[in-house]
Design a protein around this motif. Structure first.
Motif, PDB file in Angstrom:
ATOM      1  N   ASN A 306     -63.535 -67.352  12.145  1.00  0.00           N
ATOM      2  CA  ASN A 306     -62.475 -66.381  11.874  1.00  0.00           C
ATOM      3  C   ASN A 306     -61.386 -66.497  12.924  1.00  0.00           C
ATOM      4  O   ASN A 306     -61.661 -66.798  14.084  1.00  0.00           O
ATOM      5  N   ASP A 307     -60.164 -66.228  12.493  1.00  0.00           N
ATOM      6  CA  ASP A 307     -59.077 -66.191  13.464  1.00  0.00           C
ATOM      7  C   ASP A 307     -59.236 -64.954  14.327  1.00  0.00           C
ATOM      8  O   ASP A 307     -59.555 -63.881  13.824  1.00  0.00           O
ATOM      9  N   ARG A 308     -58.997 -65.136  15.614  1.00  0.00           N
ATOM     10  CA  ARG A 308     -59.077 -63.966  16.482  1.00  0.00           C
ATOM     11  C   ARG A 308     -57.759 -63.213  16.467  1.00  0.00           C
ATOM     12  O   ARG A 308     -56.685 -63.797  16.313  1.00  0.00           O
ATOM     13  N   LEU A 309     -57.880 -61.887  16.639  1.00  0.00           N
ATOM     14  CA  LEU A 309     -56.701 -61.037  16.733  1.00  0.00           C
ATOM     15  C   LEU A 309     -56.668 -60.423  18.122  1.00  0.00           C
ATOM     16  O   LEU A 309     -57.678 -60.359  18.802  1.00  0.00           O
ATOM     17  N   MET A 310     -55.497 -59.982  18.528  1.00  0.00           N
ATOM     18  CA  MET A 310     -55.408 -59.286  19.808  1.00  0.00           C
ATOM     19  C   MET A 310     -55.874 -57.845  19.615  1.00  0.00           C
ATOM     20  O   MET A 310     -55.065 -56.923  19.534  1.00  0.00           O
ATOM     21  N   THR A 311     -57.172 -57.642  19.524  1.00  0.00           N
ATOM     22  CA  THR A 311     -57.723 -56.295  19.452  1.00  0.00           C
ATOM     23  C   THR A 311     -58.946 -56.236  20.356  1.00  0.00           C
ATOM     24  O   THR A 311     -59.486 -57.264  20.747  1.00  0.00           O
ATOM     25  N   TYR A 312     -59.346 -55.031  20.661  1.00  0.00           N
ATOM     26  CA  TYR A 312     -60.535 -54.860  21.504  1.00  0.00           C
ATOM     27  C   TYR A 312     -61.749 -55.511  20.839  1.00  0.00           C
ATOM     28  O   TYR A 312     -62.553 -56.174  21.490  1.00  0.00           O
ATOM     29  N   GLU A 313     -61.863 -55.309  19.527  1.00  0.00           N
ATOM     30  CA  GLU A 313     -63.067 -55.780  18.833  1.00  0.00           C
ATOM     31  C   GLU A 313     -63.066 -57.291  18.660  1.00  0.00           C
ATOM     32  O   GLU A 313     -64.059 -57.963  18.922  1.00  0.00           O
ATOM     33  N   SER A 314     -61.924 -57.805  18.193  1.00  0.00           N
ATOM     34  CA  SER A 314     -61.898 -59.213  17.838  1.00  0.00           C
ATOM     35  C   SER A 314     -62.101 -60.106  19.059  1.00  0.00           C
ATOM     36  O   SER A 314     -62.794 -61.117  18.993  1.00  0.00           O
TER      37      SER A 314
END
Lengths: 452, 321
Positions: A306-314
């Motif tokens: 999966n592409d990572r996102l700039m979020t705490y979870e990802s």
């Protein structure tokens, strides 16, 4: 794209002064809140917004505020702003306070009103000497205009903001050590429980929040908590300041909507502008020096693809095995010329220097890590040192009073997990490595996902 | 409240810490404690040797605690289930802590006055490893005389903060504290000034290692060659109940009485400690209670032996050489 919230007017000349800030819509939130809202309503908005602590841990701010002990009305309550930004790689608060200090002051007034704090402190690190003057000027201006002091805007609410400098200790960014230091004592973290919400500054209920968290209260009040919560993905709402540095074309502080794909953040010209031209992306520490380091390809895509996102979870997807953390937003990019061992030694030296010396695993362990890494880097290492490093890190992690022990252990564990060959190279060919960068080409490795 | 430690159930008062609950039960499961001192407010939580695993938080909230907790700081909850020595994780963590405590410790037990009554010695014997993996140079400090009676040997210090808290809480003036930070931190007085107050000598008793030693006793004898006797005198300043350490008819040193966890029962004044060095100053009550596992019990008196004539008993009058 919701656009910028905190840094919207950052390019306006003179935004540092009260008048320009006011002309650009500053202190609108204070006007609105003091005229139409009760303290509890502000807290409710913050809860609805889903704002999470921007200092690194990402704890929901609304929840933290609701823990504040309100059962003893005879005791004063305090709000302390943690501006002791000492994490290597993080410089977002500095930028905010230096160029647009009134957004912090405004956020502090709102938060103090919500929490009932009549004396609010900004604990700022001593190295930010010039920012102290900027903040004090801003506080003075706000006071002169009636936004601070006694009976603010006729509501009967009194609030003073005091700017207090630290003396240069990283550990004083830990909230209980900060409180000790603010009280004038040695900056040793306290043993929790009791938590500051019950027993904080001078034994009174206290909330400690990061600069950016408190500043974010301003757009939350302006646009409403529900609107704010629409920005972002899932539990990571709102915007976040990221201080990007290292081997990128455009280092600097960027305000992003949480949920931005990391690929876009790293490579688009709007943000970092890609890894230094002519070099390959090797590794990244995405959230300040305390979070695990991960190889470039694992940063762009998770193990599942999966592409990572700039979020705490990802960013923490994959846990400590293949993930990292958003942390405080100190985005440190390294290209293939970086020696991971030297980098790690440098970080360990920092943690060794900054350990307060209170609890034994951290006091002794950080020094030990530093000494072994120094040997490895300077060509006196052995093969068995690598496993020893992992073992020491494991013994420190989780067994200390405050998170500094974890912060010292995580980079070691992750660097060895992902870049073990480099450590082995250092142990095997001591005379090729002693104190030089040149050896890095010798073991250029394919940046593949590690086999699990 | 009911709690379970290593399968042993116990009934405790609300607010009791896990460590004190375990001490109430006694035996193997009592976590070792290097920095916690029940007589000193705010002590504990620093050395991390007393780590335990909480497998069930309480009856209301049965979730286990995510990390190992310092038992001296964690209050018991109703229905709490705790693992001490029965958890391999805890044993492993304690081993780690002991290793950390020893890496900068000089291990100069053969010339250390504390040897034989040293908590770190006991701890490393019980929980430590036979060999250290530490190859680097150990940190060193110069020895300091803090006053004419106390020697500070900072190399041996494990920074338990007990003496700092004692100086803060027992005496009116605060004369020593911690300087610097990290593994360079050291206990010191203000620019090496002498500690000067009536109860300062107690820092020697609370020190778990040989960092603070009695200069009037240094190098006079190994502790197992002197005989501890309970004695008391009418003291205008303190309770006057002490342990005197006899060598022949000579009082080699005077210390406060300690319980089985090595904690002082009641603090004594410097006059009792340093100035009353003749058996005639004291009313002798009888042999001191020493654990039979202690090296000191090798020369202990048996019940019913006359204490007036120590020359005829044991190995006490045989010279160490």
């Amino acid at each position: 794209m919701a656009g910028k919230l905190l840094l919207e007017h950052i390019n306006v000349p003179g935004i540092r002064t009260f008048d320009v800030y006011r002309a650009k819509g500053g202190y609108r939130a204070v006007d609105k809140a003091f005229k139409t809202m009760a303290p509890d309503e502000i807290m409710e908005e913050v809860k609805k917004s889903g704002l999470r602590g921007r200092g690194g841990a990402g704890f929901p701010t609304g929840m933290k505020w609701s823990f504040l002990d309100r059962s003893k009305p005879e005791k004063p309550r305090y709000l302390v702003c943690n501006a002791d930004e000492s994490e290597p790689g993080t410089f977002k608060d500095r930028y905010l306070m230096e160029f647009i200090p009134h957004v912090l002051i405004e956020g502090l007034i709102l938060s103090s009103f919500a929490l009932g704090s009549n004396n609010t402190f900004i604990y700022i690190r001593g190295e930010y000497k010039w920012i102290i003057d900027i903040l004090e000027t801003a506080v003075g201006e706000a006071k002169a205009k009636g936004y601070l002091g006694k009976n603010i805007l006729g509501t009967g609410f009194d609030c003073q903001i005091h700017v207090q400098t630290g003396a240069g200790a990283y550990i004083c960014g830990e909230e209980t050590a900060l409180l000790e230091s603010l009280e004038g004592k040695r900056g040793n973290p306290r043993i929790k429980p009791p938590f500051p919400a019950f027993f904080g500054l001078y034994g009174c209920p206290t909330v400690v929040n990061n600069v950016e968290t408190l500043a974010a209260v301003v757009p939350i009040i302006n646009m409403g908590g529900d609107e704010y919560a629409k920005i972002g993905v899932g539990k990571s709402t709102g915007t976040k300041l990221i201080s990007a540095c290292g081997h990128i074309n455009k280092p600097g502080v960027y305000e992003i909507d949480l949920g931005l794909p990391v690929d876009e953040f790293l490579n688009s010209d709007e943000y970092c502008g890609g890894v230094r031209t002519g070099h390959r992306f090797k590794a990244i520490i995405p959230g300040g020096s305390s979070v695990p380091i991960i190889p470039g390809d694992l940063f762009l895509k998770t193990l599942e693809g999966n592409d990572r996102l700039m979020t705490y979870e990802s960013l923490s997807e994959g846990g400590f095995v293949s993930g990292s953390m958003l942390g405080s937003g100190g985005f440190i990019v390294m290209d293939e010329t970086t020696c991971i061992v030297r980098n790690l030694w440098s970080l360990s030296r920092f943690y060794h220097h900054e350990s307060c010396g209170q609890c034994s695993p951290c006091r002794e362990g950080t020094g030990w890590l530093e000494k072994i890494l120094h040997r490895l880097e300077h060509g006196h290492g052995h093969m068995h040192d690598i496993d020893l490093l992992v073992e020491i890190a494991k013994k420190i992690e989780g067994n200390t009073i405050c998170p500094l022990g974890d912060a010292a252990a995580w980079p070691v564990a992750s660097a060895i997990r992902h870049f073990r060959e480099e450590f082995e190279y250092h142990a095997k060919f001591p005379n090729k490595v002693s104190g030089r960068f040149a050896h890095v080409d010798d073991y250029k490795r394919e940046l593949n996902a590690i086999a699990l | 409240m009911k709690i379970t430690i290593d399968g042993v159930e116990a009934e405790v008062e609300p607010g009791t810490t896990i460590l004190n609950a375990a001490r109430g039960i006694g035996g193997e499961l009592v976590p070792p404690a290097m920095c916690y001192y029940s007589k000193l407010k705010g002590s504990g939580g620093k050395c991390r040797t007393c780590l335990v695993k909480v497998t069930k938080g309480s009856e209301k909230d049965p979730r286990p605690m995510p990390k190992l907790v310092a038992s001296c700081q964690t209050p018991c909850q109703d229905g709490m289930e705790i693992q001490s020595v029965s958890s391999p994780e805890v044993v492993e963590a304690r081993k780690g802590v002991v290793e950390f405590l020893l890496i900068n410790h000089p291990l100069d037990c053969p010339i250390c006055d504390q040897a034989g009554e040293c908590h770190l010695q006991d701890l490393s014997y019980e929980h430590g490893k036979a060999r250290s993996r530490y190859e680097e140079e150990r940190r060193t400090f110069d020895m300091i005389d803090i006053g004419d009676k106390i020697k500070l040997h900072m190399n041996r210090c494990i920074l338990c903060y007990r003496c700092v808290m004692l100086a803060e809480q027992l005496t009116e003036t605060r004369e020593h504290g911690v300087l610097y930070r990290g593994d360079r931190s050291e206990i010191s007085t203000f620019i090496e000034k002498a500690i000067d107050n009536e109860f300062s000598g107690n820092v020697i008793d609370v020190c778990p290692v040989g960092a603070l030693t009695d200069r009037t006793f240094r190098f006079k004898s190994r502790v197992w060659f002197v005989k501890p006797l309970y004695a008391h005198r009418d003291c205008p300043t303190c309770v006057g109940k002490t342990t005197i350490w006899l060598h022949g008819q000579e009082v080699y040193r005077v210390t406060a009485r300690k319980d089985k966890y090595g904690e002082v029962e009641e603090f004594i004044c410097n006059t009792c400690r340093y100035d009353k060095k003749s058996p005639s100053d004291w009313t002798i009550e009888g042999p001191a209670q020493i654990s039979r596992h202690s090296v000191m019990s090798a020369t202990q008196y048996k019940e019913g032996i006359k204490v007036e004539a120590p020359k005829t008993i044991g190995y006490g009058n045989i010279s160490p050489r």
